[in-house]
Write a protein that holds these residues in place. Structure first.
Motif, mmCIF file in Angstrom:
data_model
loop_
_atom_site.group_PDB
_atom_site.id
_atom_site.type_symbol
_atom_site.label_atom_id
_atom_site.label_comp_id
_atom_site.label_asym_id
_atom_site.label_seq_id
_atom_site.Cartn_x
_atom_site.Cartn_y
_atom_site.Cartn_z
ATOM 1 N N LEU A 84 10.829 7.193 7.829
ATOM 2 C CA LEU A 84 11.761 6.272 7.171
ATOM 3 C C LEU A 84 11.632 4.856 7.731
ATOM 4 O O LEU A 84 11.831 3.885 7.007
ATOM 5 N N SER A 85 11.265 4.749 9.008
ATOM 6 C CA SER A 85 11.100 3.420 9.618
ATOM 7 C C SER A 85 9.940 2.645 8.981
ATOM 8 O O SER A 85 9.892 1.421 9.081
ATOM 9 N N GLN A 86 9.025 3.325 8.318
ATOM 10 C CA GLN A 86 7.950 2.673 7.563
ATOM 11 C C GLN A 86 8.319 2.574 6.089
ATOM 12 O O GLN A 86 8.021 1.577 5.442
ATOM 13 N N LEU A 87 8.915 3.640 5.559
ATOM 14 C CA LEU A 87 9.224 3.708 4.127
ATOM 15 C C LEU A 87 10.248 2.664 3.708
ATOM 16 O O LEU A 87 10.057 1.971 2.700
ATOM 17 N N TRP A 88 11.330 2.534 4.433
ATOM 18 C CA TRP A 88 12.396 1.618 4.026
ATOM 19 C C TRP A 88 11.937 0.162 3.922
ATOM 20 O O TRP A 88 12.262 -0.505 2.952
ATOM 21 N N PRO A 89 11.165 -0.349 4.900
ATOM 22 C CA PRO A 89 10.670 -1.725 4.721
ATOM 23 C C PRO A 89 9.756 -1.865 3.493
ATOM 24 O O PRO A 89 9.775 -2.896 2.818
ATOM 25 N N LEU A 90 8.967 -0.841 3.204
ATOM 26 C CA LEU A 90 8.120 -0.880 2.004
ATOM 27 C C LEU A 90 8.972 -0.946 0.740
ATOM 28 O O LEU A 90 8.703 -1.742 -0.172
ATOM 29 N N LEU A 91 9.999 -0.111 0.684
ATOM 30 C CA LEU A 91 10.866 -0.095 -0.500
ATOM 31 C C LEU A 91 11.659 -1.393 -0.611
ATOM 32 O O LEU A 91 11.871 -1.895 -1.725
ATOM 33 N N ASN A 92 12.083 -1.934 0.522
ATOM 34 C CA ASN A 92 12.806 -3.209 0.493
ATOM 35 C C ASN A 92 11.894 -4.315 -0.034
ATOM 36 O O ASN A 92 12.300 -5.124 -0.867
ATOM 37 N N TRP A 93 10.660 -4.345 0.451
ATOM 38 C CA TRP A 93 9.689 -5.329 -0.040
ATOM 39 C C TRP A 93 9.501 -5.155 -1.545
ATOM 40 O O TRP A 93 9.498 -6.131 -2.296
ATOM 41 N N ALA A 94 9.348 -3.913 -1.985
ATOM 42 C CA ALA A 94 9.142 -3.641 -3.416
ATOM 43 C C ALA A 94 10.349 -4.088 -4.239
ATOM 44 O O ALA A 94 10.194 -4.659 -5.321
ATOM 45 N N ARG A 95 11.539 -3.847 -3.733
ATOM 46 C CA ARG A 95 12.750 -4.255 -4.459
ATOM 47 C C ARG A 95 12.774 -5.767 -4.649
ATOM 48 O O ARG A 95 13.035 -6.276 -5.744
ATOM 49 N N THR A 98 9.725 -6.901 -7.037
ATOM 50 C CA THR A 98 9.885 -6.618 -8.473
ATOM 51 C C THR A 98 10.727 -7.707 -9.118
ATOM 52 O O THR A 98 10.407 -8.163 -10.214
ATOM 53 N N LYS A 99 11.753 -8.151 -8.421
ATOM 54 C CA LYS A 99 12.593 -9.237 -8.949
ATOM 55 C C LYS A 99 11.819 -10.552 -8.978
ATOM 56 O O LYS A 99 11.840 -11.274 -9.965
ATOM 57 N N ARG A 100 11.141 -10.863 -7.875
ATOM 58 C CA ARG A 100 10.420 -12.129 -7.775
ATOM 59 C C ARG A 100 9.296 -12.233 -8.799
ATOM 60 O O ARG A 100 9.095 -13.272 -9.420
ATOM 61 N N ARG A 101 8.571 -11.130 -9.015
ATOM 62 C CA ARG A 101 7.418 -11.140 -9.918
ATOM 63 C C ARG A 101 7.770 -10.781 -11.365
ATOM 64 O O ARG A 101 6.932 -10.878 -12.242
ATOM 65 N N GLY A 102 9.004 -10.312 -11.555
ATOM 66 C CA GLY A 102 9.406 -9.894 -12.897
ATOM 67 C C GLY A 102 8.679 -8.637 -13.354
ATOM 68 O O GLY A 102 8.333 -8.489 -14.524
ATOM 69 N N LEU A 103 8.457 -7.715 -12.424
ATOM 70 C CA LEU A 103 7.761 -6.466 -12.719
ATOM 71 C C LEU A 103 8.703 -5.287 -12.571
ATOM 72 O O LEU A 103 9.667 -5.349 -11.800
ATOM 73 N N SER A 104 8.417 -4.213 -13.253
ATOM 74 C CA SER A 104 9.141 -2.967 -13.011
ATOM 75 C C SER A 104 8.586 -2.352 -11.726
ATOM 76 O O SER A 104 7.460 -2.681 -11.315
ATOM 77 N N PRO A 105 9.344 -1.465 -11.075
ATOM 78 C CA PRO A 105 8.816 -0.808 -9.879
ATOM 79 C C PRO A 105 7.486 -0.092 -10.163
ATOM 80 O O PRO A 105 6.568 -0.140 -9.357
ATOM 81 N N GLN A 106 7.394 0.520 -11.325
ATOM 82 C CA GLN A 106 6.169 1.228 -11.695
ATOM 83 C C GLN A 106 4.985 0.265 -11.834
ATOM 84 O O GLN A 106 3.886 0.555 -11.373
ATOM 85 N N GLU A 107 5.228 -0.900 -12.424
ATOM 86 C CA GLU A 107 4.157 -1.891 -12.555
ATOM 87 C C GLU A 107 3.696 -2.373 -11.178
ATOM 88 O O GLU A 107 2.494 -2.546 -10.944
ATOM 89 N N ASN A 110 1.634 0.417 -9.534
ATOM 90 C CA ASN A 110 0.302 0.494 -10.127
ATOM 91 C C ASN A 110 -0.580 -0.643 -9.621
ATOM 92 O O ASN A 110 -1.763 -0.442 -9.344
ATOM 93 N N TYR A 111 0.000 -1.829 -9.498
ATOM 94 C CA TYR A 111 -0.735 -2.971 -8.951
ATOM 95 C C TYR A 111 -1.199 -2.660 -7.524
ATOM 96 O O TYR A 111 -2.367 -2.876 -7.174
ATOM 97 N N LEU A 112 -0.290 -2.149 -6.686
ATOM 98 C CA LEU A 112 -0.637 -1.827 -5.301
ATOM 99 C C LEU A 112 -1.702 -0.735 -5.242
ATOM 100 O O LEU A 112 -2.643 -0.815 -4.449
ATOM 101 N N ARG A 113 -1.554 0.287 -6.087
ATOM 102 C CA ARG A 113 -2.558 1.361 -6.146
ATOM 103 C C ARG A 113 -3.924 0.774 -6.485
ATOM 104 O O ARG A 113 -4.928 1.086 -5.855
ATOM 105 N N ASP A 114 -3.959 -0.108 -7.482
ATOM 106 C CA ASP A 114 -5.222 -0.726 -7.890
ATOM 107 C C ASP A 114 -5.819 -1.576 -6.771
ATOM 108 O O ASP A 114 -7.033 -1.566 -6.557
ATOM 109 N N GLU A 115 -4.967 -2.308 -6.055
ATOM 110 C CA GLU A 115 -5.455 -3.140 -4.954
ATOM 111 C C GLU A 115 -6.028 -2.280 -3.829
ATOM 112 O O GLU A 115 -7.058 -2.625 -3.247
ATOM 113 N N ILE A 116 -5.368 -1.180 -3.517
ATOM 114 C CA ILE A 116 -5.877 -0.272 -2.482
ATOM 115 C C ILE A 116 -7.217 0.307 -2.926
ATOM 116 O O ILE A 116 -8.168 0.358 -2.148
#
Length: 129
Positions: A84-95, A98-107, A110-116
């Protein structure tokens, strides 16, 4: 967290899921690179916790991305087991992103998956300088 840190953390977690074996044909994927070269993504990446509106899950359902083995069996890579000490910061960043970029969490996932995938596949594989 920066995007680079998010990608590094996610990639390290995914790489830790190898070797991976298909339960149907018993094909062994020694590393993430081999898995990405051999399988085919199916559907979007999805965070079941985020889909339920839980950005700080105590008992995570997980984030998953699915792919088909050449034999047709569906395989998954997951966030399960990530502390959770790794997961929560990731989810916070994603939250926030998503607002800053105007993307859905799924979008965003998918972007992160593609970049990896791009990052992993751009590196030389075993026996390929």
């Amino acid at each position: 967290m920066t995007e680079a840190e998010v990608i590094r953390t996610m990639r390290e977690h995914l790489e830790g899921q190898f070797p991976k074996v298909c339960p149907a044909c018993h094909r062994r994927f020694a590393a993430l690179r081999e898995y990405l070269l051999t399988t085919e993504h199916i559907g979007p990446a999805i965070s079941y916790d985020v889909e339920l509106g839980d950005w700080t899950p105590l008992r995570q359902l997980g984030t998953l991305t699915y792919a088909n083995c050449p034999c047709g069996t569906t395989l998954a890579l997951s966030s399960q087991g990530m502390p959770l000490s790794q997961l929560w910061p990731l989810l916070n960043w994603a939250r926030l992103e998503t607002k800053r970029r105007g993307l859905s969490p799924q979008e965003l996932l998918n972007y992160l998956r593609d970049e990896i995938c791009k990052q992993v596949l751009a590196e030389p594989g075993p026996g390929n300088p």
